[in-house]
Write an enzyme that holds these catalytic residues in place. Structure first.
Site, PDB file in Angstrom:
ATOM      1  CE  LYS A  55      -4.437  -0.907   2.167  1.00  0.00           C
ATOM      2  NZ  LYS A  55      -5.122  -0.761   3.425  1.00  0.00           N
ATOM      3  NE  ARG A  56       6.055   0.686   3.180  1.00  0.00           N
ATOM      4  CZ  ARG A  56       6.153  -0.300   3.821  1.00  0.00           C
ATOM      5  NH1 ARG A  56       5.337  -0.727   4.557  1.00  0.00           N
ATOM      6  NH2 ARG A  56       6.970  -1.198   3.065  1.00  0.00           N
TER       7      ARG A  56
END
Ligand code: GLU
Length: 438
Positions: free
Chosen positions: A206-207
């Site tokens: 998700k980063r």
């Protein structure tokens, strides 16, 4: 009793692509075996409101068509169950209270100090030596159960027969098996699926969401929808991230996947998320999609850009573009000429096709002929173009392009009869009049 599987997400707010895969494989396994698919929310360390926690998960699963048979069951509603078992394990002497300086006391389980073996549904016979691992915390100092503890209790109490989950849980499995043994319970069959890698060969994260967005790679279900992927394309694509029915077969409906799914065909090497393949697949599903459904799916994209539109016009736009788009969100740009209230003239196009020699005269003749037509069907528009072309002793392009520039502002649009058809008579004539004044 048939098999029982569960999808047990921790509610982080959104449904991640990796979670879609976990849910999907468990769902397919349940349906293939005519078993039961349970939804359990592992919310013991989430300080969120339940409805909020559930929304992303429920919306995402429903969008994907992955319907569950039991649940949602919230672990946060079952705290008394975990306390009961905590007491039982403590009384058996297998767990002890340990002081966590500054925090309070945690209940810790004495794991088996040996090599634990299990027959993995994906990896086959597996074993891990946990003799040097630390003991396992069951109840944290905040008095909430840990994932490993609540998971074992629930899988047992809910009669879960098979657990398909990511390889990241491989380290938990032998400890959980140790706990099952201490409680005198039979563990479920475990299967661990490979990691999902991004196009850089790194774990999908998700980063990196900004970077993924730039290449059209969706990380959460909400993004899949926003980017204009169809649910059946996402489900089909995600199914192949680690599983294959064998042979060259790739395009499958959910029913075909149910028929073909077996856990022993899940691979062991990390699967790579290839955006081009997803786009290709999405394009195929867009072309297969019945027009009425496609109109409803694309409506929000057009209307959020250009405001409310008549259904007939949307339908015509979709019909014209269905063969070429790969994502629904491409539509507003491709149909700008049709939906934007005012056109923007491309100065170069105007100079080349309208104000240069002959352009205006051709356009004037076209206007006169077009205003006589009842409907802008293909045959009628082509015969007008042919007549004007012959009159001016020129090529078709020299007739079609001035018209296209006049009605769209530029030189690129669908075939000219389609362009005129979607605009309709009134708009076409008004735009020609406007262009004649340039
Ligand atoms: N809540 C855990 C997770 O989301 C479930 C793991 C499991 O399937 O046991 O990773």
């Amino acid at each position: 009793m048939g098999i029982r599987v569960r999808f047990a997400p921790s509610p982080t707010g959104d449904l991640h692509i990796g979670s879609v895969r976990t849910a999907l494989y468990n769902f397919l396994h349940a349906r293939h075996e005519k078993g039961t698919f349970v939804l359990r929310i592992e919310d013991t360390d989430q300080k969120r409101n339940k409805e909020e926690a559930l929304k992303g998960i429920v919306d995402g699963l429903q969008w994907c068509g992955l319907h569950w048979d039991e649940g949602p069951i919230f672990q946060s509603d079952r705290l008394d169950v975990y306390s009961r078992y905590a007491k039982k394990i403590e009384e058996s002497g297998r767990a002890y209270w340990r002081d966590d300086p500054g925090k309070g006391r945690a209940l810790v389980f004495r794991i088996d100090r040996e090599k634990i073996a299990w027959d993995d549904l994906v990896h086959g016979p597996s074993a891990r030596d946990i003799s040097l691992d630390p003991d396992l915390v069951l109840v944290k100092s905040d008095s909430f159960p840990t994932y490993n503890f609540a998971c074992v209790i629930d899988d047992h109490e809910m009669n879960i027969s098979h657990v398909l989950r990511g390889d990241e849980h491989l380290a938990n499995t032998p400890k959980q098996i140790s706990l099952y043994r201490a409680l005198g319970w039979e563990p479920p069959r475990f299967g661990h699926m490979p990691l999902i890698m991004d196009p850089d060969g790194e774990k999908l994260s998700k980063r990196k969401i900004e970077k993924y967005h730039g290449i059209g790679l969706p990380v959460i279900v909400e993004e899949c929808r926003a980017l204009g992927y169809l649910p059946e394309a996402i489900v089909n694509f995600v199914a192949l991230l680690g599983w294959s029915p064998g042979g060259d077969l790739e395009l499958m409906t959910l029913d075909e996947m149910i028929e073909k799914f077996t856990a022993d065909r899940i691979g062991t090497t990390p699967a790579r998320f290839l955006v081009d393949k997803l786009l290709w697949m999405n394009g195929i599903y867009i072309r297969k999609c019945p027009i009425d459904r496609l109109v409803e799916l694309t409506r929000p994209y057009i209307e959020s850009t250009y405001g409310p539109q008549p259904v007939e016009k949307l339908r015509e736009a979709v019909r014209q573009q269905q063969e070429r788009i790969k994502r629904l969100d491409e539509l507003p740009a491709l149909t700008k000429f049709a939906f934007a209230p005012k056109i923007e003239y491309d100065a170069k196009a105007v100079a080349k096709w309208l104000t240069a020699d002959g352009g205006r005269a051709i356009l004037g003749d076209l206007r006169a002929e077009l205003s006589e037509l009842r409907a802008f069907d293909k045959a009628a528009v082509e015969s007008v173009l042919t007549r004007v072309m012959e009159k001016h002793k020129t090529k078709l392009g020299n007739v079609a392009q001035p018209l296209r520039v006049a009605v769209t502002g530029g030189t690129v649009s669908p075939p000219i009869h389609d362009t005129l058809a979607i605009l309709g008579r009134e708009t076409v004539l008004a735009r020609i009049d406007e262009a004649l004044k340039l």
